[in-house]
Scaffold this motif. Structure first.
Motif, PDB file in Angstrom:
ATOM      1  N   PHE A 122      54.096  38.363  31.454  1.00  0.00           N
ATOM      2  CA  PHE A 122      54.003  36.574  31.251  1.00  0.00           C
ATOM      3  C   PHE A 122      54.655  36.939  32.928  1.00  0.00           C
ATOM      4  O   PHE A 122      55.585  36.935  33.491  1.00  0.00           O
ATOM      5  CB  PHE A 122      55.152  36.302  30.052  1.00  0.00           C
ATOM      6  N   PHE A 123      54.932  34.736  33.086  1.00  0.00           N
ATOM      7  CA  PHE A 123      55.330  34.110  33.833  1.00  0.00           C
ATOM      8  C   PHE A 123      55.388  33.347  33.884  1.00  0.00           C
ATOM      9  O   PHE A 123      54.710  32.150  32.760  1.00  0.00           O
ATOM     10  CB  PHE A 123      53.925  34.333  35.090  1.00  0.00           C
ATOM     11  N   GLN A 124      56.515  32.393  33.992  1.00  0.00           N
ATOM     12  CA  GLN A 124      56.965  31.306  34.109  1.00  0.00           C
ATOM     13  C   GLN A 124      57.877  30.523  35.280  1.00  0.00           C
ATOM     14  O   GLN A 124      57.628  31.337  36.315  1.00  0.00           O
ATOM     15  CB  GLN A 124      58.359  30.920  33.569  1.00  0.00           C
ATOM     16  N   CYS A 125      57.801  29.485  35.684  1.00  0.00           N
ATOM     17  CA  CYS A 125      58.353  28.779  37.472  1.00  0.00           C
ATOM     18  C   CYS A 125      59.358  28.925  37.516  1.00  0.00           C
ATOM     19  O   CYS A 125      59.885  29.050  35.789  1.00  0.00           O
ATOM     20  CB  CYS A 125      57.472  27.395  37.261  1.00  0.00           C
ATOM     21  N   LEU A 126      60.223  29.414  38.150  1.00  0.00           N
ATOM     22  CA  LEU A 126      61.828  29.344  38.342  1.00  0.00           C
ATOM     23  C   LEU A 126      62.231  28.294  37.538  1.00  0.00           C
ATOM     24  O   LEU A 126      63.122  28.595  36.601  1.00  0.00           O
ATOM     25  CB  LEU A 126      62.399  29.439  40.286  1.00  0.00           C
ATOM     26  N   GLN A 165      46.051  27.041  41.269  1.00  0.00           N
ATOM     27  CA  GLN A 165      45.847  27.332  41.393  1.00  0.00           C
ATOM     28  C   GLN A 165      46.039  28.862  40.554  1.00  0.00           C
ATOM     29  O   GLN A 165      45.954  29.351  39.080  1.00  0.00           O
ATOM     30  CB  GLN A 165      48.042  26.748  41.518  1.00  0.00           C
ATOM     31  N   VAL A 166      45.844  29.748  41.307  1.00  0.00           N
ATOM     32  CA  VAL A 166      45.699  31.005  40.480  1.00  0.00           C
ATOM     33  C   VAL A 166      46.952  32.359  40.969  1.00  0.00           C
ATOM     34  O   VAL A 166      46.743  32.190  41.827  1.00  0.00           O
ATOM     35  CB  VAL A 166      44.424  31.910  40.959  1.00  0.00           C
ATOM     36  N   LEU A 167      47.102  33.211  39.761  1.00  0.00           N
ATOM     37  CA  LEU A 167      48.000  34.347  40.438  1.00  0.00           C
ATOM     38  C   LEU A 167      47.282  35.738  40.210  1.00  0.00           C
ATOM     39  O   LEU A 167      46.737  35.676  39.494  1.00  0.00           O
ATOM     40  CB  LEU A 167      49.396  34.007  39.393  1.00  0.00           C
ATOM     41  N   THR A 168      47.640  36.027  40.831  1.00  0.00           N
ATOM     42  CA  THR A 168      47.514  37.509  41.145  1.00  0.00           C
ATOM     43  C   THR A 168      47.786  39.240  41.557  1.00  0.00           C
ATOM     44  O   THR A 168      48.727  38.928  41.870  1.00  0.00           O
ATOM     45  CB  THR A 168      45.228  37.582  41.721  1.00  0.00           C
ATOM     46  N   TYR A 169      47.123  40.044  40.499  1.00  0.00           N
ATOM     47  CA  TYR A 169      48.358  40.528  40.759  1.00  0.00           C
ATOM     48  C   TYR A 169      47.691  42.175  40.315  1.00  0.00           C
ATOM     49  O   TYR A 169      47.038  42.159  39.305  1.00  0.00           O
ATOM     50  CB  TYR A 169      50.340  40.785  40.003  1.00  0.00           C
ATOM     51  N   PHE A 170      48.263  43.018  40.816  1.00  0.00           N
ATOM     52  CA  PHE A 170      47.877  44.568  40.612  1.00  0.00           C
ATOM     53  C   PHE A 170      48.756  45.459  39.696  1.00  0.00           C
ATOM     54  O   PHE A 170      50.164  45.346  39.593  1.00  0.00           O
ATOM     55  CB  PHE A 170      47.489  45.971  41.543  1.00  0.00           C
ATOM     56  N   MET A 171      48.616  45.860  38.495  1.00  0.00           N
ATOM     57  CA  MET A 171      49.413  46.974  37.716  1.00  0.00           C
ATOM     58  C   MET A 171      49.132  48.138  36.947  1.00  0.00           C
ATOM     59  O   MET A 171      47.303  48.360  36.695  1.00  0.00           O
ATOM     60  CB  MET A 171      49.475  45.903  35.615  1.00  0.00           C
ATOM     61  N   SER A 188      46.396  26.509  33.185  1.00  0.00           N
ATOM     62  CA  SER A 188      45.608  27.149  31.625  1.00  0.00           C
ATOM     63  C   SER A 188      45.518  27.853  31.124  1.00  0.00           C
ATOM     64  O   SER A 188      45.781  28.371  29.839  1.00  0.00           O
ATOM     65  CB  SER A 188      44.088  26.447  31.613  1.00  0.00           C
ATOM     66  N   ASN A 189      46.825  28.826  31.776  1.00  0.00           N
ATOM     67  CA  ASN A 189      46.888  30.124  31.821  1.00  0.00           C
ATOM     68  C   ASN A 189      45.762  31.200  30.668  1.00  0.00           C
ATOM     69  O   ASN A 189      46.320  31.995  29.929  1.00  0.00           O
ATOM     70  CB  ASN A 189      48.035  30.034  30.617  1.00  0.00           C
ATOM     71  N   GLN A 190      44.629  30.815  31.048  1.00  0.00           N
ATOM     72  CA  GLN A 190      44.045  31.662  31.494  1.00  0.00           C
ATOM     73  C   GLN A 190      43.904  33.358  31.860  1.00  0.00           C
ATOM     74  O   GLN A 190      44.421  32.978  33.314  1.00  0.00           O
ATOM     75  CB  GLN A 190      42.656  31.446  31.567  1.00  0.00           C
ATOM     76  N   ARG A 191      43.563  34.356  31.502  1.00  0.00           N
ATOM     77  CA  ARG A 191      43.924  35.601  31.710  1.00  0.00           C
ATOM     78  C   ARG A 191      42.428  36.032  31.248  1.00  0.00           C
ATOM     79  O   ARG A 191      41.733  36.183  30.474  1.00  0.00           O
ATOM     80  CB  ARG A 191      45.453  36.448  31.203  1.00  0.00           C
ATOM     81  N   ARG A 192      42.281  37.432  32.799  1.00  0.00           N
ATOM     82  CA  ARG A 192      41.516  38.502  32.460  1.00  0.00           C
ATOM     83  C   ARG A 192      42.144  39.076  33.336  1.00  0.00           C
ATOM     84  O   ARG A 192      42.326  39.359  34.594  1.00  0.00           O
ATOM     85  CB  ARG A 192      40.049  37.484  33.379  1.00  0.00           C
TER      86      ARG A 192
END
Length: 678
Positions: A122-126, A165-171, A188-192
């Motif tokens: 989960f993420f939020q702006c500061l 804007q798209v946020l990407t990260y490896f887990m 839109s907070n769409q996740r894949r």
């Protein structure tokens, strides 16, 4: 096309295991470096200076980033607290400790506002995270287990062409061993989720880079294969994506570090294949070619890449290295391969080009190319017909033979557009026309050299690679004719090879030669200079180059005698109106008629003087001092010619600003000023 210009050590790393990473600062050229879990330093890449530094009261759990919204620095402490400070802060421990119930994995840098990324994804702006932190009621034990199980790395924010804007990260899930990439749209907070896995092979390098249609996942595997996966909103590809190429320059058995530089360019660091040391590559993902390479003597398993402005920062071992690079506005033909002709590939072959490396190599081989008749040296059509070929008379012999027709067509093309006819045995088209970018290029002069040149050009090699191989061969074999051919034929010649060609031309040019191959008045005891050698020297001097990159090569190649002769030759080019360098296409102008001999001579003079400044300063050679005096007098003439322009420039500014010229001799010798007294 990209080139590495310089390499130097920027800053030491106390403990590689404690190093957390680098982030962009608010000022261009500065980088925030979290050297250890309790040390943060802001460095200037160009000056190598330390601008600010802070010692942390507690251990950091993620790298420090800059928030452009609040214009402050943000650090994560123990995964459950934030501290925020600015450059005026001397003691970070005095800043308020903002506690969170949820486990914080990273604070992600963004050009709008920093993003707080939690361990659960989960993420939020500061700003919103700070407002809602007191409303969090997560279980502490659960959050600790979540942080220990999920390892999040390389969080990055990408901006699409439509502004999203798209946020990407490896887990990496430590409990199950799964490794995946998560993509989130910030609005839109769409996740894949993309699970990264292939049977029987091991992942050695991965990164999300910028592509033409948006961010792309690039993965390199232990079987040398490179896969690309589009992360666009409407993309339905499955991981790992499409196999696009093979990486043969690095040893894929060892760990690779990847970092996107710009659109379609990625930096790759890894161990050399089959030898000691390591290499840093700039790889073009659009055309699947390596544009630049930097060698290192030792390969270190600990390595991280980061790009800022025109520098690649490489953290390896116990130091941070900075590699300055330049993206040239280079011709597309050099990235694709010099004069590579794709018309020899059938459509069905292009559809299956990505199946196997061996199949790709077999398809690319279009058969043996041969030229029936050598290209002519003169621009005028030749009238020489082969004696053994009978002429057509319309009765016994109705048409001219193919040899004669090809000769005439070759002459005609050479006269108007500069080209040669190439006969292809196994291609779709029987005849290919190769256009020559340099009008003075006459092509290879014998069958053996012709075969080598054709194979290199048709194999897909770039101009820089071809020129390196051919010039090295021809210089070592003292083949001046084909050295001249290479210098004229290829525009993208490395500064290293240009310096070597310049040394070779000076060694093979008599001291009394003139520019442009002009003859000298000679007597019986004086041997006339061969114009071909003088022609080679002028052809090398006509090549475009980077003054900074060529200086070290000139210093290694040229001795004082070469510098002295070159100063004289350049002086003739700069002072004699009849001395002209041949026109040739270069990196800045693709058409003929753009070569300025004087400016080219001045550019070479600057590189020569800068590279040999120490030698020229301590030398007491009278002939050398006389040459430098001539140059000083010439520049004094130019300076005197520019002096009258010093009065024109202010007047021109006034005209552009629509101001009237002021009278230099005002009539009022006094001024009146009103003062109010209280």
């Amino acid at each position: 096309m990209s080139k590495f210009l310089s390499y130097y050590n920027l800053f030491p790393i106390p403990d590689p295991k404690e190093f957390l990473g680098m982030a962009a600062d608010k000022d261009i050229g500065n980088v925030i470096t979290t050297l250890a879990r309790n040390v943060v330093v802001i460095l200037n890449i160009s000056t190598h200076k330390q601008l600010y530094s802070w010692s942390m009261p507690e251990k950091l759990s993620a790298k420090v980033v800059y928030d452009p919204n609040s214009q402050k620095y943000v650090g994560v402490f123990g995964n459950h607290a934030l501290r925020i400070w600015d450059v005026t802060t001397t003691d970070v421990s005095k800043c308020k400790k903002l506690k969170f119930q949820k486990s914080i994995a990273h604070v992600v840098e963004n050009d709008r506002e920093a993003i707080v990324l939690y361990s659960d994804g989960f993420f939020q702006c500061l700003s919103k995270a700070l407002e809602s932190r007191k409303d969090q009621k997560e279980d502490t034990a659960e959050q600790l287990a979540l942080a220990a199980n999920n390892t999040i790395s390389k969080p990055t924010v990408h901006t699409l062409t439509n502004g999203q804007q798209v946020l990407t990260y490896f887990m990496a899930k430590n409990a199950t061993g799964e490794f995946l990439l998560q993509r989130h749209f910030l609005v839109s907070n769409q996740r894949r989720n993309y699970f990264i896995k292939r049977e029987g092979v091991r992942l050695t390098g991965h990164a999300v880079i910028e592509g033409d249609a948006g961010p792309q996942l690039m993965t390199i595997w232990s079987d040398k294969r490179i896969f690309m996966l589009s992360l666009a909103e409407r993309s339905h590809e499955s991981s790992p994506g499409q196999f696009v190429s093979m990486l043969a320059e690095l040893n894929v058995e060892s760990k690779l570090s990847l970092q996107g530089l710009s659109r379609n360019f990625v930096a790759i660091y890894g161990a050399n294949y089959g030898q000691e040391g390591a290499s840093l590559l700039v790889y073009n993902t659009q055309f699947k070619v390596v544009n630049a390479k930097q060698y290192f003597k030792v390969y270190l398993d600990f390595s991280r890449l980061w790009a800022r402005d025109e520098h690649i920062l490489l953290a390896m071992g116990q130091h941070i290295a900075a590699v300055r690079y330049r993206m040239n506005d280079e011709l597309l033909v050099d990235m694709l391969g010099s004069q590579l002709n794709e018309t020899q590939l059938a459509p069905i072959e292009l559809d299956h080009i990505n199946e196997e490396e061996s199949l790709e190599a077999a398809i690319k081989f279009g058969g043996h190319a041969r030229t029936q008749i050598r290209p002519v040296k003169q621009s005028k059509p030749t009238k020489q017909i082969l004696a053994e070929v009978p002429k057509s008379d319309g009765i016994a012999i109705a048409f001219e033979s193919p040899e004669v027709s090809q000769q005439q067509l070759n002459d005609l093309i050479k006269q108007h557009v500069g080209g040669e006819i190439v006969q292809v045995d196994n291609g779709i088209d029987d005849v290919n026309v190769t256009l020559m970018r340099n009008f003075f290029d006459t092509g290879p002069q014998n069958v053996a050299v012709q075969s080598i040149v054709r194979q290199l050009e048709r194999s897909g090699a770039g101009e820089q690679e071809i020129s390196e191989k051919l010039l090295t061969l021809f210089i070592k074999t003292q083949n001046s004719e084909h050295v001249l051919m290479c210098v004229r034929r290829y525009t993208n010649i490395s500064e290293h090879m240009l310096a070597w060609c310049l040394r070779y031309a000076l060694d093979n040019t008599a001291t009394n030669s003139l520019t442009n191959g002009n003859d000298m008045d000679t007597d019986e005891n004086n041997v006339q200079t061969a114009p071909a050698n003088d022609e080679l020297l002028n052809a090398v001097l006509a090549c475009s180059f980077n003054s900074v990159a060529i200086e070290k090569h000139l210093k290694q190649r040229l001795e004082l005698s070469h510098v002295q002769r070159l100063l004289k030759h350049l002086y003739v080019l700069a002072s004699d109106s009849d001395a002209l360098l041949e026109e040739r296409p270069n990196q800045d102008a693709a058409s003929l008629g753009s070569m300025c001999t004087e400016l080219q001579a001045f550019q070479w003079l600057g590189a020569i003087i800068t590279s040999h400044i120490t030698l020229l300063t301590i030398s007491k050679d009278e002939e050398l001092l006389a040459s430098l005096t001539q140059w000083s007098e010439l520049f004094q003439i130019y300076s005197n010619m520019l002096d009258p322009l010093s009065t024109v420039m202010p007047a021109l500014h006034q005209i552009l600003a629509r101001r009237q010229r002021r009278n230099p001799y005002p009539t009022h010798w006094y001024g009146i000023e009103r003062i109010k007294l209280y």
